[in-house]
Design an enzyme around this catalytic site. Structure first.
Site, short mmCIF file in Angstrom:
data_model
loop_
_atom_site.label_atom_id
_atom_site.label_comp_id
_atom_site.label_asym_id
_atom_site.label_seq_id
_atom_site.Cartn_x
_atom_site.Cartn_y
_atom_site.Cartn_z
CG HIS A 98 -2.07 -1.01 1.03
ND1 HIS A 98 -3.33 -0.64 0.64
CD2 HIS A 98 -2.11 -2.36 1.16
CE1 HIS A 98 -4.10 -1.71 0.54
NE2 HIS A 98 -3.40 -2.78 0.84
CB CYS A 128 -7.68 -2.84 4.96
SG CYS A 128 -8.54 -4.01 6.02
CG ASN A 139 -3.90 -2.02 -2.94
OD1 ASN A 139 -5.01 -1.68 -2.58
ND2 ASN A 139 -3.35 -3.16 -2.58
P1 HMG Z 1 -17.99 -13.25 12.78
O1 HMG Z 1 -19.02 -12.23 13.07
O2 HMG Z 1 -17.06 -13.67 13.89
O3 HMG Z 1 -18.66 -14.55 12.12
O4 HMG Z 1 -17.12 -12.71 11.56
P2 HMG Z 1 -19.29 -15.83 12.82
O5 HMG Z 1 -18.55 -17.01 12.32
O6 HMG Z 1 -19.42 -15.60 14.29
O7 HMG Z 1 -20.76 -15.85 12.19
C1 HMG Z 1 -21.73 -14.84 12.48
C2 HMG Z 1 -22.78 -14.82 11.38
O8 HMG Z 1 -22.16 -14.39 10.18
C3 HMG Z 1 -23.40 -16.20 11.08
O9 HMG Z 1 -24.75 -15.96 10.66
C4 HMG Z 1 -22.62 -16.67 9.87
O10 HMG Z 1 -23.33 -17.55 9.03
C5 HMG Z 1 -22.36 -15.37 9.14
P3 HMG Z 1 -25.98 -16.32 11.66
O11 HMG Z 1 -25.79 -17.76 11.96
O12 HMG Z 1 -25.74 -15.43 12.84
O13 HMG Z 1 -27.13 -15.95 10.80
N1 HMG Z 1 -21.12 -15.46 8.34
C6 HMG Z 1 -21.03 -15.19 7.03
N2 HMG Z 1 -21.92 -14.76 6.13
C7 HMG Z 1 -21.49 -14.60 4.87
N3 HMG Z 1 -20.20 -14.85 4.47
C8 HMG Z 1 -19.29 -15.25 5.36
C9 HMG Z 1 -19.69 -15.43 6.70
N4 HMG Z 1 -19.03 -15.83 7.80
C10 HMG Z 1 -19.90 -15.85 8.80
N5 HMG Z 1 -18.03 -15.49 4.97
C11 HMG Z 1 -15.66 -13.02 9.67
C12 HMG Z 1 -15.96 -13.41 11.11
C13 HMG Z 1 -14.32 -13.61 9.30
C14 HMG Z 1 -16.75 -13.58 8.78
C15 HMG Z 1 -15.66 -11.47 9.58
O14 HMG Z 1 -14.70 -11.00 10.50
C16 HMG Z 1 -15.31 -10.96 8.21
O15 HMG Z 1 -16.11 -11.09 7.29
N6 HMG Z 1 -14.12 -10.33 8.05
C17 HMG Z 1 -13.65 -9.86 6.77
C18 HMG Z 1 -13.00 -8.51 6.88
C19 HMG Z 1 -12.46 -8.10 5.51
O16 HMG Z 1 -12.95 -8.49 4.48
N7 HMG Z 1 -11.38 -7.27 5.54
C20 HMG Z 1 -10.76 -6.79 4.32
C21 HMG Z 1 -9.97 -7.86 3.59
S1 HMG Z 1 -8.37 -8.14 4.25
C22 HMG Z 1 -7.36 -6.91 3.54
O17 HMG Z 1 -7.86 -6.03 2.92
C23 HMG Z 1 -5.86 -7.04 3.64
C24 HMG Z 1 -5.22 -7.54 2.34
O18 HMG Z 1 -5.50 -6.64 1.28
C25 HMG Z 1 -3.70 -7.66 2.50
C26 HMG Z 1 -3.06 -6.40 3.09
O19 HMG Z 1 -3.25 -5.30 2.59
O20 HMG Z 1 -2.33 -6.61 4.08
C27 HMG Z 1 -5.75 -8.90 1.92
MG MG Z 2 -4.45 -4.78 0.90
#
Ligand code: HMG
Ligand code: MG
Length: 307
Positions: free
Chosen positions: A219, A250, A259
């Site tokens: 980034h 992010c 980025n």
């Molecule tokens: P959580 O709230 O702990 O999930 O989130 P959970 O497992 O406790 O589940 C809660 C509810 O969410 C449940 O539904 C699940 O079914 C649902 P309920 O039973 O209550 O109806 N659920 C989902 N629904 C749809 N899709 C899913 C999903 N998972 C659970 N995948 C979780 C944990 C990991 C899902 C959440 O923290 C999350 O989605 N995080 C993503 C954050 C993100 O996308 N950040 C940006 C990307 S990383 C980045 O940008 C860095 C990178 O570019 C590299 C860099 O720059 O270093 C890659």
């Molecule tokens: Mg990134």
């Protein structure tokens, strides 16, 4: 269109793969929802411009990243069986179910090198993230999918400060051990500088993980992304993540901005005589168009100079 004069340096790699993250990392932080048709067109234009791999979206929780809540509808419009892989981010079993249902063939898990970011980005502890990813990677590989792994906060963390090289190597090694084919080292908040990049790559080398298994994900928060990419090139890295027009950030990392811009990287690689396969005018046109969709100028110096 102006292009740099080519002066080849034979100590650098002859060919580089640009892993385009604009549609995912570039858009995930945008607060106004970008229409589905614009996302699909963005990806199609990037493929046409010659990007060899385009990360399309994320199957994360829609409340965590509302911009990408339309992942299934978007993927349904994409050429998943075409020659350009279109990976998607998958954090957990639910995400993998959704990606498999949508017909995805390439996924990426994303781990954190720090405790605080694991909690903020994944609602998990640093240790528990591996238990979350392990069955995802196993099931994805059994289904024939390719799995990439990211490690975030490789150079510094907004809450914990500097991140030791050994901590990043330990996290990255565990992610690769799960069965990922490639590890992308993320400077999530853009604080890294050139010698630190070299030290990190050397740290992985000392742990038996060579440059053929690594990608760099910079980034540009402090304007170091291109210098860091050059430092990594000098170490022999041949896969670089970049985002068309320099979009990105992010939502769960304070002070994360765009980025490394794909155009800036392409300009440098072109001048160095390094093969990349990207049509720079078509890419610039795409970023100028996307800047119009988002309603603001691209932060990329090359887009502004050529657009
Ligand atoms: P959580 O709230 O702990 O999930 O989130 P959970 O497992 O406790 O589940 C809660 C509810 O969410 C449940 O539904 C699940 O079914 C649902 P309920 O039973 O209550 O109806 N659920 C989902 N629904 C749809 N899709 C899913 C999903 N998972 C659970 N995948 C979780 C944990 C990991 C899902 C959440 O923290 C999350 O989605 N995080 C993503 C954050 C993100 O996308 N950040 C940006 C990307 S990383 C980045 O940008 C860095 C990178 O570019 C590299 C860099 O720059 O270093 C890659
Ligand atoms: Mg990134």
């Amino acid at each position: 269109m102006t292009l740099p004069m080519v002066v080849r340096d034979d100590t650098l790699p002859a060919k580089v793969t640009i892993y385009e993250v604009g549609p995912r990392d570039g858009l995930q932080n945008e607060s106004a929802i970008v229409p589905l048709e614009a996302k699909a067109e963005f990806i199609t234009r990037l493929i046409t411009a010659g990007l060899p791999i385009v990360e399309a979206t994320s199957f994360v929780h829609p409340k965590w990243v509302p911009q990408l809540a339309d992942a299934a509808e978007l993927v349904a419009q994409l050429p998943l069986d075409g020659p350009t892989p279109l990976p998607v981010l998958v954090p957990n079993a639910r995400g993998l179910d959704r990606a498999l249902e949508a017909g995805c063939t390439h996924i990426a898990i994303f781990g954190s090198a720090t405790e605080t970011f694991a909690q903020k980005n994944l609602n998990s502890t640093l240790d528990d993230q591996f238990a979350m990813f392990e069955p995802v990677v196993a099931r994805a590989r059994a289904a024939g999918l390719d799995v990439r792994a990211y490690v975030s906060m490789c150079f510094g963390d907004p809450w914990e400060g500097a991140v030791p090289v050994e901590q990043v190597v330990a996290t990255g090694s565990r992610l690769l051990d799960l069965g990922a084919s490639q590890l992308s080292l993320g400077d999530t908040i853009g604080v890294g500088t050139a010698a630190h990049v070299g030290a990190l790559i050397d740290g992985f080398g000392a742990a038996g993980i060579g440059v053929d298994r690594l990608a760099m994900h910079f980034h540009d928060t402090y304007g170091q992304a291109l210098a860091n990419a050059y430092a990594a090139l000098r170490k022999g890295i041949t896969t670089f993540d970049a985002s068309a027009g320099g979009l990105g950030g992010c939502p769960y990392a304070e002070s994360a901005t765009g980025n490394l811009a794909t155009e800036d990287l392409v300009w440098m690689l072109t001048g160095l005589g390094i093969e990349h396969g990207v049509d720079l005018p078509a890419l610039v046109e795409t970023s100028v168009w996307m800047a119009g969709v988002l309603g603001r100028e691209s932060p990329s110096a090359v887009v502004r100079a050529l657009g």
